[in-house]
Motif scaffolding. Sequence first.
Motif, PDB file in Angstrom:
ATOM      1  N   GLN A 207       0.833  -1.203   0.000  1.00 39.91           N
ATOM      2  CA  GLN A 207       0.000   0.000   0.000  1.00 39.91           C
ATOM      3  C   GLN A 207       0.872   1.259   0.000  1.00 39.91           C
ATOM      4  OE1 GLN A 207      -3.618   0.200   2.484  1.00 39.91           O
ATOM      5  NE2 GLN A 207      -3.073  -1.840   3.219  1.00 39.91           N
ATOM      6  N   VAL A 211       1.189   4.400  -2.894  1.00 42.15           N
ATOM      7  CA  VAL A 211       0.922   5.831  -2.688  1.00 42.15           C
ATOM      8  C   VAL A 211       2.203   6.660  -2.639  1.00 42.15           C
ATOM      9  CG1 VAL A 211      -1.233   5.356  -1.478  1.00 42.15           C
ATOM     10  CG2 VAL A 211       0.881   5.614  -0.159  1.00 42.15           C
ATOM     11  N   PHE A 216       1.255   9.031  -8.406  1.00 41.88           N
ATOM     12  CA  PHE A 216       0.266   9.285  -7.364  1.00 41.88           C
ATOM     13  C   PHE A 216       0.559  10.595  -6.639  1.00 41.88           C
ATOM     14  CE2 PHE A 216      -1.358   9.013  -3.056  1.00 41.88           C
ATOM     15  CZ  PHE A 216      -2.685   8.681  -3.287  1.00 41.88           C
ATOM     16  N   ALA A 332      -4.200   4.551  -7.467  1.00 37.21           N
ATOM     17  CA  ALA A 332      -4.018   3.981  -6.136  1.00 37.21           C
ATOM     18  C   ALA A 332      -3.644   2.515  -6.133  1.00 37.21           C
ATOM     19  CB  ALA A 332      -5.295   4.185  -5.314  1.00 37.21           C
ATOM     20  N   GLN A 336      -6.744   1.607  -2.185  1.00 37.93           N
ATOM     21  CA  GLN A 336      -7.842   2.514  -2.498  1.00 37.93           C
ATOM     22  C   GLN A 336      -8.224   3.424  -1.329  1.00 37.93           C
ATOM     23  OE1 GLN A 336     -10.227   2.156  -5.744  1.00 37.93           O
ATOM     24  NE2 GLN A 336      -8.058   2.044  -6.209  1.00 37.93           N
ATOM     25  N   ALA A 339      -5.354   5.789  -0.339  1.00 32.57           N
ATOM     26  CA  ALA A 339      -5.181   6.831  -1.354  1.00 32.57           C
ATOM     27  C   ALA A 339      -6.274   7.888  -1.264  1.00 32.57           C
ATOM     28  CB  ALA A 339      -5.174   6.197  -2.745  1.00 32.57           C
TER      29      ALA A 339
END
Length: 406
Positions: A207, A211, A216, A332, A336, A339
């Motif tokens: 994760q 990000v 991003f 993302a 999700q 983000a």
Amino acid sequence: MSVEKVRLPGGQPVKKTAALWLLTLAVFAVGTAELLPMGLLLPIAGDTGVSISTAGMLVTGYALGVVFGGPVLSVMTGRMPRKTLLNLFLAVFAAGSICCTLASSYAVLLAGRIVSSLAHGILFGAIVVAAKDLAEPGKEGRSIAMVGSGLTVAVILGAPIGTFLGQQLGWRFPFLAITLLAAAALLGIAKWIPAIPRSEGVSLGKQLHSVSRPAFLMVLLITVFGNGGTFAAFTYITPILERISGFSGSAVSVILLVFGIGSMIGNLAGGKLADKRLLPALIGGMLLLAVSMAAFTWTSHYKAAAVVTVFVWGVAAYSIMAPLNMLVLQKAGDAQELASTLNISAFNLGNAIGAFIGGRVIESAPGLHAVPWAASLVTCTAIVLAVWGAIPVRRNMLGKSDLYVE
């Protein structure tokens, strides 16, 4: 909006539209709570025995809680089922509101605000993702715009009505009303929102990797400067309309309603356009935003022109909300919720930076007259970032041929 039905685990059919309206109610409650103390600083300061500036920390402390608390909690709850996440943090938000309602001192009131703020960012992030997942293919932007309309209604009606009720019935009453709205949303979501599937087995490291990628981070910067431009000028719109345009205080309230109506139109239009062509919708909305604020530098001297410009400004400012949320979710990967929560933090950071820039311009030689022009330049920064990311660049410092293509 579709009326297609989904099914809860027990087999009970539920209309997607009804589910989205419940999420919209939650956004309205949380959005109203964020803005509520701004109109009640005087009675709160008088009742709790603190200065107005100290009472203002109820706003500042809340914003900081959103910016920093949301991402941390999102990481900590990364494996929690989405419906459970919504229920849990709506309960946390309601608990903070109850604390504010029953506060016996300023310290308790501030603590309640901070508790609510910690739920704010992760709730908004989860709601945006849920709205996307509940939408029919190709209508994600409209679904996100629908729940986002809860925030525009909070600006237009929620905060002003809360201020009025607080002035008439005491500042605690609006916090009680917010608690009841949050409780209604919680009960509705618990009963009617389906268990929305989410990716399993996504590690924290993966994760964080998602990000931290340049593509991003670029989108987060676009959010900061795109939203920051709006708040660089909107924070000071009342003195501009009163001192430059010559409107009375009561007339300014009507003009702010005009801005709000424009924001609702822009929010819904931006969602539909984002479903068709995402980047053109985003860049076009920011261009309109920059032009409208720059024009306000001159139109603010003429009452009729000022009102028209404020309406266009409202349309443009909120037309970019759904496209920004969609772009963030596209970038993302499996992160999700994290983000989306980071994007909410970016929105709030943009608010703070924009208000700071506007304040510095007012204190400079050009003064209040130059605030809309400076705000336009802030938005132009976001436009440059968006265009730079959209144009294939073979050799750049980030080593990507296109920041929007992985």
